[in-house]
Enzyme design. Structure first.
Site, PDB file in Angstrom:
ATOM      1  N   GLY A  24       0.759  -1.237   0.000  1.00 34.59           N
ATOM      2  CA  GLY A  24       0.000   0.000   0.000  1.00 34.59           C
ATOM      3  C   GLY A  24       0.790   1.287   0.000  1.00 34.59           C
ATOM      4  N   GLU A  46       4.180   4.071   6.066  1.00 29.16           N
ATOM      5  CA  GLU A  46       2.920   3.330   6.018  1.00 29.16           C
ATOM      6  C   GLU A  46       1.918   4.062   5.146  1.00 29.16           C
ATOM      7  OE1 GLU A  46       1.264   0.738   6.456  1.00 29.16           O
ATOM      8  OE2 GLU A  46       1.280  -0.023   8.476  1.00 29.16           O
ATOM      9  N   ASP A  70      -4.022   1.959  10.884  1.00 28.54           N
ATOM     10  CA  ASP A  70      -5.389   1.525  11.117  1.00 28.54           C
ATOM     11  C   ASP A  70      -5.467   0.949  12.532  1.00 28.54           C
ATOM     12  OD1 ASP A  70      -7.890   0.172  10.887  1.00 28.54           O
ATOM     13  OD2 ASP A  70      -7.657   0.038   8.734  1.00 28.54           O
ATOM     14  N   LYS A 116      -6.052   6.601  10.844  1.00 22.90           N
ATOM     15  CA  LYS A 116      -7.461   6.265  11.048  1.00 22.90           C
ATOM     16  C   LYS A 116      -7.644   5.879  12.522  1.00 22.90           C
ATOM     17  CE  LYS A 116      -9.598   3.756   7.626  1.00 22.90           C
ATOM     18  NZ  LYS A 116     -10.132   2.506   6.984  1.00 22.90           N
ATOM     19  N   PHE A 172     -13.565   3.410   3.714  1.00 26.63           N
ATOM     20  CA  PHE A 172     -12.775   2.504   2.894  1.00 26.63           C
ATOM     21  C   PHE A 172     -12.237   3.306   1.720  1.00 26.63           C
ATOM     22  CE2 PHE A 172     -12.059  -2.123   2.559  1.00 26.63           C
ATOM     23  CZ  PHE A 172     -11.136  -2.059   1.537  1.00 26.63           C
ATOM     24  N   ASP A 208      -5.576  -0.247  -1.974  1.00 30.21           N
ATOM     25  CA  ASP A 208      -6.356  -1.152  -2.808  1.00 30.21           C
ATOM     26  C   ASP A 208      -7.586  -1.714  -2.111  1.00 30.21           C
ATOM     27  OD1 ASP A 208      -5.678  -4.521  -2.261  1.00 30.21           O
ATOM     28  OD2 ASP A 208      -4.859  -2.950  -0.991  1.00 30.21           O
ATOM     29  N   ARG A 219      -5.201   0.487  -7.011  1.00 25.35           N
ATOM     30  CA  ARG A 219      -3.945   1.091  -6.571  1.00 25.35           C
ATOM     31  C   ARG A 219      -3.448   2.183  -7.520  1.00 25.35           C
ATOM     32  NH1 ARG A 219      -1.772  -1.965  -2.370  1.00 25.35           N
ATOM     33  NH2 ARG A 219      -2.139  -4.185  -2.472  1.00 25.35           N
TER      34      ARG A 219
END
Length: 183
Positions: free
Chosen positions: A48, A102, A106, A134, A155, A162, A168
Protein backbone atom coordinates in the site's frame (compact mmCIF):
# COMPACT_ATOMS: atom_id res chain seq x y z
CA UNK A 1 -10.11 0.18 -17.42
CA UNK A 2 -9.50 3.14 -15.16
CA UNK A 3 -12.81 4.72 -16.13
CA UNK A 4 -14.64 1.73 -14.67
CA UNK A 5 -12.59 2.08 -11.49
CA UNK A 6 -13.40 5.79 -11.26
CA UNK A 7 -17.07 4.84 -11.31
CA UNK A 8 -16.59 2.77 -8.16
CA UNK A 9 -15.36 5.80 -6.22
CA UNK A 10 -17.94 7.77 -4.25
CA UNK A 11 -15.84 10.89 -3.74
CA UNK A 12 -12.23 12.06 -3.90
CA UNK A 13 -10.52 12.77 -0.56
CA UNK A 14 -7.11 13.86 -1.90
CA UNK A 15 -6.55 14.85 -5.51
CA UNK A 16 -3.16 14.74 -7.25
CA UNK A 17 -2.22 18.30 -6.28
CA UNK A 18 -3.17 17.79 -2.63
CA UNK A 19 -1.13 14.57 -2.57
CA UNK A 20 1.92 16.44 -3.93
CA UNK A 21 1.57 19.08 -1.19
CA UNK A 22 1.18 16.43 1.55
CA UNK A 23 4.27 14.57 0.29
CA UNK A 24 6.29 17.81 0.26
CA UNK A 25 5.21 18.58 3.82
CA UNK A 26 6.12 15.09 5.05
CA UNK A 27 9.53 15.22 3.30
CA UNK A 28 10.34 18.59 4.87
CA UNK A 29 9.26 17.36 8.32
CA UNK A 30 11.45 14.23 7.94
CA UNK A 31 14.45 16.20 6.72
CA UNK A 32 14.23 18.35 9.88
CA UNK A 33 13.74 15.31 12.10
CA UNK A 34 16.74 13.50 10.59
CA UNK A 35 19.09 16.50 10.54
CA UNK A 36 22.63 15.17 10.93
CA UNK A 37 21.64 11.53 10.40
CA UNK A 38 24.35 9.84 8.38
CA UNK A 39 23.00 6.31 8.14
CA UNK A 40 19.23 6.57 7.84
CA UNK A 41 17.14 3.85 6.23
CA UNK A 42 13.63 4.38 4.90
CA UNK A 43 11.46 1.29 5.07
CA UNK A 44 8.45 0.95 2.80
CA UNK A 45 5.66 -1.22 4.15
CA UNK A 46 4.37 -2.99 1.05
CA UNK A 47 2.27 -2.86 -0.92
CA UNK A 48 0.00 0.00 0.00
CA UNK A 49 2.70 2.54 0.83
CA UNK A 50 4.76 2.03 -2.35
CA UNK A 51 3.50 5.06 -4.30
CA UNK A 52 3.69 7.39 -1.29
CA UNK A 53 7.11 5.99 -0.32
CA UNK A 54 8.70 6.58 -3.74
CA UNK A 55 7.41 10.15 -3.94
CA UNK A 56 8.42 10.82 -0.33
CA UNK A 57 12.04 9.63 -0.50
CA UNK A 58 12.56 11.47 -3.81
CA UNK A 59 11.28 14.69 -2.22
CA UNK A 60 13.69 14.38 0.73
CA UNK A 61 17.14 15.98 0.98
CA UNK A 62 18.45 13.56 3.64
CA UNK A 63 20.65 10.81 2.19
CA UNK A 64 19.21 7.41 3.01
CA UNK A 65 19.02 3.84 1.85
CA UNK A 66 15.72 2.13 1.10
CA UNK A 67 14.33 -1.21 2.18
CA UNK A 68 11.00 -2.93 1.63
CA UNK A 69 9.02 -5.00 4.11
CA UNK A 70 5.91 -6.92 3.25
CA UNK A 71 3.40 -6.86 6.08
CA UNK A 72 0.08 -8.52 5.68
CA UNK A 73 -2.82 -8.68 8.09
CA UNK A 74 -5.52 -9.03 5.46
CA UNK A 75 -6.75 -12.22 3.82
CA UNK A 76 -8.09 -11.25 0.42
CA UNK A 77 -10.76 -8.80 1.39
CA UNK A 78 -11.47 -5.93 3.72
CA UNK A 79 -11.32 -7.67 7.11
CA UNK A 80 -8.06 -7.72 9.04
CA UNK A 81 -6.97 -11.16 10.24
CA UNK A 82 -5.31 -9.76 13.36
CA UNK A 83 -1.59 -10.35 13.83
CA UNK A 84 0.47 -9.13 10.86
CA UNK A 85 2.90 -11.47 9.12
CA UNK A 86 6.18 -9.96 7.96
CA UNK A 87 8.75 -10.77 5.32
CA UNK A 88 11.87 -9.00 4.09
CA UNK A 89 12.57 -7.34 7.45
CA UNK A 90 16.02 -8.91 7.96
CA UNK A 91 18.27 -5.98 6.96
CA UNK A 92 20.73 -4.35 9.42
CA UNK A 93 19.32 -1.52 11.56
CA UNK A 94 21.73 -1.40 14.50
CA UNK A 95 22.76 2.19 15.26
CA UNK A 96 20.65 3.49 12.36
CA UNK A 97 17.76 5.93 12.16
CA UNK A 98 14.83 3.97 10.75
CA UNK A 99 11.91 5.65 9.00
CA UNK A 100 8.83 3.45 8.63
CA UNK A 101 6.53 4.55 5.82
CA UNK A 102 2.92 3.33 6.02
CA UNK A 103 -0.11 4.00 3.86
CA UNK A 104 -2.64 3.93 6.71
CA UNK A 105 -2.24 3.50 10.44
CA UNK A 106 -5.39 1.52 11.12
CA UNK A 107 -5.35 -0.97 14.01
CA UNK A 108 -1.71 0.01 14.67
CA UNK A 109 -0.60 -3.63 14.86
CA UNK A 110 1.89 -3.51 11.97
CA UNK A 111 3.47 -0.29 13.19
CA UNK A 112 3.69 -1.54 16.75
CA UNK A 113 5.28 -4.83 15.68
CA UNK A 114 7.86 -3.21 13.36
CA UNK A 115 8.82 -0.57 15.96
CA UNK A 116 9.37 -3.34 18.50
CA UNK A 117 11.44 -5.44 16.07
CA UNK A 118 13.70 -2.59 14.91
CA UNK A 119 14.24 -1.12 18.38
CA UNK A 120 14.94 -4.65 19.63
CA UNK A 121 17.63 -4.95 16.96
CA UNK A 122 19.33 -1.80 18.14
CA UNK A 123 17.93 0.90 15.85
CA UNK A 124 19.05 4.35 17.04
CA UNK A 125 15.54 5.68 16.40
CA UNK A 126 12.31 4.62 14.69
CA UNK A 127 10.20 7.36 13.11
CA UNK A 128 6.90 6.57 11.47
CA UNK A 129 5.29 8.51 8.65
CA UNK A 130 1.87 7.65 7.29
CA UNK A 131 -0.20 8.98 4.45
CA UNK A 132 -3.35 8.49 6.54
CA UNK A 133 -4.19 8.00 10.18
CA UNK A 134 -7.46 6.27 11.05
CA UNK A 135 -7.63 6.60 14.86
CA UNK A 136 -11.17 5.22 15.15
CA UNK A 137 -9.84 1.75 14.30
CA UNK A 138 -6.88 1.73 16.70
CA UNK A 139 -6.24 -1.42 18.71
CA UNK A 140 -2.62 -0.76 19.76
CA UNK A 141 -1.59 2.38 21.64
CA UNK A 142 0.51 3.68 18.78
CA UNK A 143 0.36 6.53 16.31
CA UNK A 144 2.44 7.81 13.44
CA UNK A 145 4.97 10.48 14.32
CA UNK A 146 3.71 12.28 11.23
CA UNK A 147 0.46 11.67 9.34
CA UNK A 148 -0.38 13.58 6.18
CA UNK A 149 -4.11 13.35 6.84
CA UNK A 150 -6.56 11.91 9.33
CA UNK A 151 -9.65 10.09 8.11
CA UNK A 152 -12.77 8.61 9.60
CA UNK A 153 -13.49 4.91 9.28
CA UNK A 154 -13.89 5.00 5.50
CA UNK A 155 -12.78 2.50 2.89
CA UNK A 156 -10.34 4.42 0.69
CA UNK A 157 -8.52 3.41 -2.49
CA UNK A 158 -6.07 4.90 -4.97
CA UNK A 159 -2.44 6.11 -4.87
CA UNK A 160 -1.32 2.65 -3.75
CA UNK A 161 -4.32 1.79 -1.60
CA UNK A 162 -6.36 -1.15 -2.81
CA UNK A 163 -9.43 -3.26 -2.42
CA UNK A 164 -8.69 -6.89 -3.39
CA UNK A 165 -5.55 -5.67 -5.25
CA UNK A 166 -7.53 -3.27 -7.46
CA UNK A 167 -7.60 0.56 -7.61
CA UNK A 168 -3.95 1.09 -6.57
CA UNK A 169 -3.13 2.92 -9.80
CA UNK A 170 -5.73 5.66 -9.42
CA UNK A 171 -3.83 8.99 -9.23
CA UNK A 172 -5.97 10.25 -6.33
CA UNK A 173 -7.36 8.84 -3.06
CA UNK A 174 -11.09 8.31 -2.93
CA UNK A 175 -13.80 6.61 -0.90
CA UNK A 176 -14.89 3.29 -2.39
CA UNK A 177 -18.65 2.87 -2.82
CA UNK A 178 -20.09 0.47 -0.26
CA UNK A 179 -21.84 -1.43 -3.07
CA UNK A 180 -18.38 -2.47 -4.35
CA UNK A 181 -17.09 -4.09 -1.16
CA UNK A 182 -20.38 -4.87 0.52
CA UNK A 183 -19.60 -2.63 3.51
Amino acid sequence: DKMGMDGDVERVILDEEQIKEKVKGAAKWLDNRLKGADDAVAVCILRGAAFFFCDLVRAMKTPLTVEFVRASSYGNGSKSTGKPTLSGDNFPVEGRDVVLVEDIVDSGRTLSLLREIFLGRGAKSVTTVALFDKPSRRVEKVCADYACAEIDDLFIVGYGLDYAQRYRTLPYVGVLKKSVYGG
